[in-house]
Design an enzyme around this catalytic site. Sequence first.
Site, PDB file in Angstrom:
ATOM      1  CG  HIS A  53      14.807 -23.239   0.887  1.00 54.89           C
ATOM      2  ND1 HIS A  53      16.084 -23.209   0.363  1.00 54.89           N
ATOM      3  CD2 HIS A  53      13.965 -23.078  -0.169  1.00 54.89           C
ATOM      4  CE1 HIS A  53      16.007 -23.040  -0.952  1.00 54.89           C
ATOM      5  NE2 HIS A  53      14.739 -22.954  -1.298  1.00 54.89           N
ATOM      6  NE  ARG A  62      11.766 -11.192  -1.008  1.00 58.04           N
ATOM      7  CZ  ARG A  62      11.672 -12.446  -1.463  1.00 58.04           C
ATOM      8  NH1 ARG A  62      11.783 -12.685  -2.740  1.00 58.04           N
ATOM      9  NH2 ARG A  62      11.478 -13.448  -0.633  1.00 58.04           N
ATOM     10  CD  GLU A  73      15.777 -25.889  -5.166  1.00 61.19           C
ATOM     11  OE1 GLU A  73      14.723 -26.447  -5.526  1.00 61.19           O
ATOM     12  OE2 GLU A  73      15.883 -24.657  -5.018  1.00 61.19           O
ATOM     13  CD  GLU A  86      12.492 -29.762  -3.747  1.00 58.70           C
ATOM     14  OE1 GLU A  86      11.338 -30.226  -3.875  1.00 58.70           O
ATOM     15  OE2 GLU A  86      12.918 -28.791  -4.380  1.00 58.70           O
ATOM     16  CG  ASP A  96      13.571 -28.994  -8.106  1.00 51.89           C
ATOM     17  OD1 ASP A  96      13.565 -29.331  -9.293  1.00 51.89           O
ATOM     18  OD2 ASP A  96      12.958 -28.001  -7.674  1.00 51.89           O
ATOM     19  CD  GLN A 116      15.753 -20.277  -8.863  1.00 55.01           C
ATOM     20  OE1 GLN A 116      16.748 -21.010  -8.759  1.00 55.01           O
ATOM     21  NE2 GLN A 116      14.862 -20.173  -7.909  1.00 55.01           N
ATOM     22  CE1 TYR A 133      11.877 -14.368  -7.965  1.00 57.87           C
ATOM     23  CE2 TYR A 133      13.851 -13.628  -9.107  1.00 57.87           C
ATOM     24  CZ  TYR A 133      12.983 -13.546  -8.037  1.00 57.87           C
ATOM     25  OH  TYR A 133      13.214 -12.646  -7.031  1.00 57.87           O
TER      26      TYR A 133
END
Length: 425
Positions: free
Chosen positions: A142, A151, A208, A210, A242, A249, A253
């Site tokens: 993830h 990035r 998400e 989890e 989540d 975000q 962030y």
Amino acid sequence: MPFTANDPKRKTWLNTPAETDFPIQNIPFGVFLTRDDIITIGTRIGDYAIDLGALHQLGYFKDIDLTDDIFLQDTLNDFISDGRKTWRLVRNRISDIFLKDNPTLRDNLEHRSNILFDIEETEMQLPVNVGDYTDFYASKEHATNVGSLFRGPENALLPNWLHIPIGYHGRSSSIIPSGTPIRRPIGQSKPGDDGIPGFGPSKLLDFELEMAFITTDTNDLGKRVTIDEAEDYIFGLVLFNDWSARDIQAWEYVPLGPFLGKSFASTISTWIVTLDALEPFRIQGPKQDPTPLPYLQQGKNKNFDIKMQVAIQPENDVVTVVSNSNFKYMYWSMAQQLTHHTVNGCNVRSGDMMGSGTISGPTKDSYGSMLELSWRGQNPVYLKNGVERKFINDYDTVIMRAFGEKDGLRIGFGECSGKVLPAKE
Ligand code: CA
């Protein structure tokens, strides 16, 4: 103390469906509202909810050191505070009471009518008062996927990731039980060419996938937990969605991390499956290279082989499974997370909840978020009715399930589901 409750040969006198998540070897803990509108702590076998408050009042735990009202509460926090020895004694005793050849409760119809409820007649509540909630970021797949998207693949994993179980402090007030609808959040998003931030309902609402573990009182302020004792403080696990607003975000962030893009809701499954019940599913985690610092070096088999699944159901439509992952893919184990959490002396308390972070597997059909499954909207996910999803639409229900399975024994978590309602503007 032996886990007699885990004996795979045990059978119960209760009628249970063949493929249940809750055989007599599970014995999870939860809180429910009975048909008489009474809140009680309970357990579940098959499709029966079992009132532990009533069992205790009728003397079934009388030789175990418990306060009279331990199960007559609306949260499990005090019971969890009693510690691992008590959890095991109680779990073993519940198993004995429902064992096929034990006539004590089986043949007492009056007691049975006070203790047993059809699961459909009950309303599940939040099982604990969550004091503090921490969310980790512990799946390498993830973190690599998200890093690549934001990035580029060259800088996908930041240099700290392979040395620290990365986490942030989340918001406990918006943790809600499975079945509770959520509102699409409203917020700011990245400015366009005019430099003015966007504002309105999130366009990139995501889930998400989890797990979250729930702790007992772990350490006093200023002390820390060693890796060898960390698991002693983990009561059990729930499935955890989540919910995340990717557009909110992405704008907010930097530099302090997640905030309003995460805090509007997190949905949990309502039965806490004990760490003890998951013993049969222990497995070695991914190889950790470089070797972690000594305080994070752990023994073998600290991961758990638990299948995890996500499905989407548009309103009045069929259910489509969109991801099949596994808890075993988690790079940093729960023991490492809890050890790291207390290394600075931060105290962890009964009922605290620690999210694993999104659990993505190595293949494209095992990613644990729409961000990854649709690769930020570039590759839509097709549902059974032919429509596509890049993220989650209004009136979609997101349904998560998880279970371990080995040698015919299945221990599961039930459902963690939530329907998305339109934003209230
Ligand atoms: Ca998360």
